[in-house]
Design an enzyme around this catalytic site. Structure first.
Site, PDB file in Angstrom:
ATOM      1  N   HIS A 175      -7.110  10.203  -1.751  1.00  0.00           N
ATOM      2  CA  HIS A 175      -6.799   9.939  -0.449  1.00  0.00           C
ATOM      3  C   HIS A 175      -7.561  10.476   0.565  1.00  0.00           C
ATOM      4  O   HIS A 175      -7.699   9.936   1.697  1.00  0.00           O
ATOM      5  CB  HIS A 175      -5.253  10.557  -0.703  1.00  0.00           C
ATOM      6  CG  HIS A 175      -4.264  10.159   0.520  1.00  0.00           C
ATOM      7  ND1 HIS A 175      -2.995   9.722   0.292  1.00  0.00           N
ATOM      8  CD2 HIS A 175      -4.617   9.387   1.895  1.00  0.00           C
ATOM      9  CE1 HIS A 175      -2.444   9.380   1.468  1.00  0.00           C
ATOM     10  NE2 HIS A 175      -3.233   9.101   2.272  1.00  0.00           N
ATOM     11  N   TYR A 216       3.464   9.876   0.844  1.00  0.00           N
ATOM     12  CA  TYR A 216       4.456   9.593   1.638  1.00  0.00           C
ATOM     13  C   TYR A 216       5.727   9.590   1.159  1.00  0.00           C
ATOM     14  O   TYR A 216       6.774   9.598   1.991  1.00  0.00           O
ATOM     15  CB  TYR A 216       4.360   7.821   1.705  1.00  0.00           C
ATOM     16  CG  TYR A 216       2.705   7.433   2.211  1.00  0.00           C
ATOM     17  CD1 TYR A 216       1.884   8.494   2.627  1.00  0.00           C
ATOM     18  CD2 TYR A 216       2.539   6.170   2.098  1.00  0.00           C
ATOM     19  CE1 TYR A 216       0.753   7.841   3.299  1.00  0.00           C
ATOM     20  CE2 TYR A 216       0.961   5.520   2.465  1.00  0.00           C
ATOM     21  CZ  TYR A 216       0.177   6.720   3.087  1.00  0.00           C
ATOM     22  OH  TYR A 216      -1.167   6.014   3.213  1.00  0.00           O
ATOM     23  N   ASP A 257       0.918  -1.051   0.088  1.00  0.00           N
ATOM     24  CA  ASP A 257      -0.023  -0.119  -0.072  1.00  0.00           C
ATOM     25  C   ASP A 257       0.764   1.390  -0.181  1.00  0.00           C
ATOM     26  O   ASP A 257       1.919   1.307   0.976  1.00  0.00           O
ATOM     27  CB  ASP A 257      -1.010  -0.143   1.136  1.00  0.00           C
ATOM     28  CG  ASP A 257      -1.812   1.193   1.112  1.00  0.00           C
ATOM     29  OD1 ASP A 257      -2.926   1.281   0.605  1.00  0.00           O
ATOM     30  OD2 ASP A 257      -1.500   2.345   1.883  1.00  0.00           O
TER      31      ASP A 257
END
Ligand code: A2P
Length: 317
Positions: free
Chosen positions: A110, A48, A43
């Site tokens: 997201h 990130y 994932d």
């Protein structure tokens, strides 16, 4: 390994490796190790900041013959600064380039939050765009086109409330196939689970271990520590497994996907082993009582003075 089946027959391995908060160098080693240890679901997300290193690990794992692309399930997520329909394709292409693959198995919106172009995290109201000015439905329309172009096989959302998911599901041509959200014994999301079951939408639990490595700014001083929950510890002791394994076994038993983050080889293997752990119905009944609506990730980063988002309108609670 349990899998979640999608309507075209694709199977998502229920236990995946989470990569939020994994430092770039550490995640490179983690992904290589995870794949060798048997993980087949990774994932990821553009925000990130580590998709490049994950891509390096994937490329090497394919070249070394450890795994084939078609045997892996790779998810990534559209960041809030790319919600304008004309930016969605550019966003997925950035993730694909970094990950060094030519399609994603799953691409998620997201957050139901829009930023001005180029804004990673909002510092003030001027950095945010309201959902009236940049509706989720418009962003979703552009995500539907990504499936048609073969850039991803499935699309879904993350951090959506039942209200928002219902509205999107009713309006969308291509229904959302997944909602990824925080879920663990302190936040069991019972209404969401019921809605998704009734509408054929899968769920993925993030922060299943209570996300103890969140940055301090996202922590409350007096917050309960899920990995130290006495009931979980008692069950773990009886089953001769770790508390993390009980939490993951419980998540899997509910029929959801779960993506524990680790960059530590021993803990990664321990977490992967949780797929074989049987939490009894009796223990599940006891765990049900831990539910207290406790979010560790409450979306407060989107709440700024004079901005369009509040905790109430984010979660519709
Ligand atoms: P590490 O990466 O050093 O293993 P979550 O998935 O809920 O966000 O939790 C991730 C956090 O939990 C990280 O701090 C991770 O540390 C830690 N963690 C991962 N697996 C385990 C485990 N089996 N036991 C204890 N802590 C774990």
């Amino acid at each position: 390994m349990k899998t979640l089946e999608f309507s075209n027959g694709d199977q998502m391995p229920a236990l995946g490796l989470g990569t939020w908060k994994s430092e770039p160098q550490a995640v490179y080693h983690a992904v290589k190790h995870a794949i060798k240890a048997g993980y087949r679901h990774i994932d990821c997300a553009w925000i990130y900041g580590n998709e490049d290193e994950i891509g390096q690990a994937l490329e090497e794992s394919f070249a070394e013959g450890t795994v084939k692309r078609e045997d892996l399930w790779i998810t990534s997520k559209l960041w809030n600064s790319f919600h304008k329909p004309e930016h969605v394709e550019e966003a997925i292409k950035l993730s694909l380039k970094a990950l060094r693959i030519d399609y994603l198995d799953l691409y998620l919106m997201h957050w139901p939050v829009a930023h001005k172009e180029g804004v990673f995290l909002p510092k003030g109201a001027a950095d945010l765009v309201s959902l009236e000015d940049c509706p989720v439905s418009a962003t979703w329309g552009a995500m539907e086109d990504l499936v048609k172009q073969g850039l991803c096989r499935h699309i879904g959302v993350s951090n959506f409330s039942v209200t928002k998911l219902k509205k999107l599901t009713e309006a969308a041509a291509h229904k959302p196939e997944m909602n990824q959200l925080e879920m663990h014994p302190y936040l069991q999301q019972l209404d969401m689970v019921a809605f998704c079951r009734a509408n054929g939408i899968h769920l993925t639990a993030y922060s299943p271990l209570g996300s103890p490595d969140r940055p301090a700014r996202l922590k409350d001083e007096d917050e309960p520590v899920l990995l130290e929950e006495p009931l979980i510890a008692t069950i773990a002791e009886r089953l001769k497994v770790s508390p993390a394994q009980v939490l993951l076994g419980w998540s899997l038993k509910r029929g959801n996907a779960v993506i524990p983050k680790s960059v530590n080889p021993v803990r990664m293997e321990q977490n992967f082993e949780a797929r074989n752990i049987e939490v009894s119905d009796e223990d599940c009944t006891a765990i049900e009582k831990l539910n207290r609506g406790r979010r560790y990730v409450n979306g407060s980063a989107w709440v700024v003075d004079g901005g369009p988002y509040t905790i109430e309108n984010l979660w519709d609670e």
